[in-house]
Design a protein around this motif. Structure first.
Motif, short mmCIF file in Angstrom:
data_model
loop_
_atom_site.label_atom_id
_atom_site.label_comp_id
_atom_site.label_asym_id
_atom_site.label_seq_id
_atom_site.Cartn_x
_atom_site.Cartn_y
_atom_site.Cartn_z
N UNK A 98 34.15 35.13 42.35
CA UNK A 98 33.02 35.45 43.12
C UNK A 98 32.60 36.96 42.62
N UNK A 99 31.24 37.08 42.46
CA UNK A 99 30.67 38.20 42.17
C UNK A 99 30.37 39.05 43.51
N UNK A 100 30.89 40.25 43.68
CA UNK A 100 30.62 41.30 44.58
C UNK A 100 30.08 42.38 44.04
N UNK A 101 28.68 42.49 44.33
CA UNK A 101 28.02 43.54 43.96
C UNK A 101 28.22 44.89 44.38
N UNK A 102 28.81 45.18 45.56
CA UNK A 102 28.91 46.59 46.02
C UNK A 102 30.26 46.81 46.00
N UNK A 103 31.18 46.10 45.52
CA UNK A 103 32.43 46.32 45.02
C UNK A 103 32.41 46.33 43.46
N UNK A 104 31.39 46.02 42.71
CA UNK A 104 31.69 45.97 41.42
C UNK A 104 32.62 45.33 41.11
N UNK A 105 32.93 43.95 41.51
CA UNK A 105 34.13 43.27 41.31
C UNK A 105 33.72 41.52 40.84
N UNK A 106 34.41 41.02 39.90
CA UNK A 106 34.38 39.70 39.60
C UNK A 106 35.90 39.11 39.44
N UNK A 107 36.05 38.68 40.63
CA UNK A 107 37.58 38.24 40.59
C UNK A 107 37.77 36.57 40.36
N UNK A 108 38.65 36.21 39.31
CA UNK A 108 38.74 34.85 39.02
C UNK A 108 39.97 34.20 39.97
N UNK A 109 39.59 32.98 40.28
CA UNK A 109 40.80 32.32 41.33
C UNK A 109 40.77 30.89 40.77
N UNK A 110 42.14 30.41 41.17
CA UNK A 110 42.40 28.76 41.17
C UNK A 110 43.11 28.48 42.15
N UNK A 111 42.92 27.60 42.85
CA UNK A 111 43.97 27.15 44.00
C UNK A 111 45.24 26.56 43.68
N UNK A 112 45.13 26.05 42.53
CA UNK A 112 46.67 25.54 42.39
C UNK A 112 46.67 25.45 40.61
N UNK A 113 47.65 26.12 40.12
CA UNK A 113 47.52 26.19 38.61
C UNK A 113 48.79 25.11 38.03
N UNK A 114 48.21 24.77 36.82
CA UNK A 114 49.34 23.97 35.86
C UNK A 114 49.90 24.95 34.76
N UNK A 115 50.99 24.32 34.44
CA UNK A 115 51.74 24.78 33.38
C UNK A 115 50.69 25.18 32.06
N UNK A 116 49.69 24.33 31.93
CA UNK A 116 48.57 24.44 30.88
C UNK A 116 47.75 25.66 31.03
N UNK A 117 47.76 26.26 32.11
CA UNK A 117 46.98 27.59 32.47
C UNK A 117 47.48 28.65 31.94
#
Lengths: 114, 115
Positions: free
Chosen positions: A66-85
């Motif tokens: 999600x890009x947040x211009x006011x906070x100059x952030x671009x955080x990455x998310x994944x709801x459920x990770x696998x070993x391969x991540x």
């Protein structure tokens, strides 16, 4: 000049748990934003990119950011990770002109535990 | 299709020697970039080619580093009088020639070790 800060150098997470990788950037001009993943002894693979439009961007392997211009952030998310991540993840920015170089953050190493 | 190809995958040499690292971009990609990734860090930009010419070489650390792309396809990064601090993974990327919104596609890199 542009800079990228990835706030966490390492993130341990259990399999099937959610994960969030934080990225903040600084730039005097508008930028494009990217997340890349690097597996051991390999080059970087593009996960997703933000160019314009919707601030929620979906990428490969179930990741989103999600890009947040006011906070100059671009955080990455994944709801459920696998070993391969398990890999290193890099946030990057570039200017809007042709041929603009990527400026990378220092990377976040994600270790997924069973 | 074929991705970005970098050779050699590993190079070990002695301090003071000359090395050449090769990058073969994706066919049709006129933009080519070199980056250097030191251990535990993100990649850092070295040089950008648009076609045959170096459009931005502001990231080259000093005059021991030089890169060419004589026919607008394959590029060679050349390092003279290597130093131990040059040890790193050298990554090459290519993209389509449009604006900066074109993603860069990376090769697997050349791991350079200076003894």
């Amino acid at each position: 000049a542009q800079s990228v800060t990835q706030l966490d150098s390492q993130v341990p997470v259990f399999e099937e748990a959610p994960v969030e990788l934080r990225c903040n950037y600084s730039s005097s001009v508008s930028v494009y934003l990217f997340w890349y993943v690097q597996y051991p002894n390999q080059g970087l693979q593009l996960l997703l990119k933000y160019l314009s439009g919707s601030t929620l961007v979906k990428g490969i392997n179930g990741f989103e950011a999600e890009f947040n211009k006011s906070q100059t952030s671009f955080h990455l998310r994944k709801p459920s990770v696998h070993i391969s991540d398990t890999a290193e993840y890099f946030c990057a920015v570039s200017g809007l002109s042709a041929g603009n170089k990527l400026t990378f953050g220092g990377g976040t190493r994600v270790l997924v535990k069973p | 299709g074929a991705g970005v190809s970098q050779t050699p995958s590993n190079k070990v040499t002695e301090k003071g020697k000359y090395v050449e690292l090769r990058c073969d971009p994706i066919s049709g990609h006129t933009a080519l970039y070199w980056y250097r990734q030191s251990l535990g860090q993100g990649p850092e930009f070295l040089i950008y080619f648009q076609g045959t010419g170096a459009a931005d070489d502001s990231g080259l650390p000093n005059d021991r580093f030089f890169a060419v792309r004589p026919e607008g396809s394959v590029s060679t990064l050349k390092i003279q009088r290597t130093e131990r601090g040059d040890s790193a993974v050298y990554l090459c990327a290519s993209s389509r020639p449009d604006r900066g919104n074109q993603p860069q596609h990376f090769g697997d890199g050349t791991r350079l070790s200076i003894l």
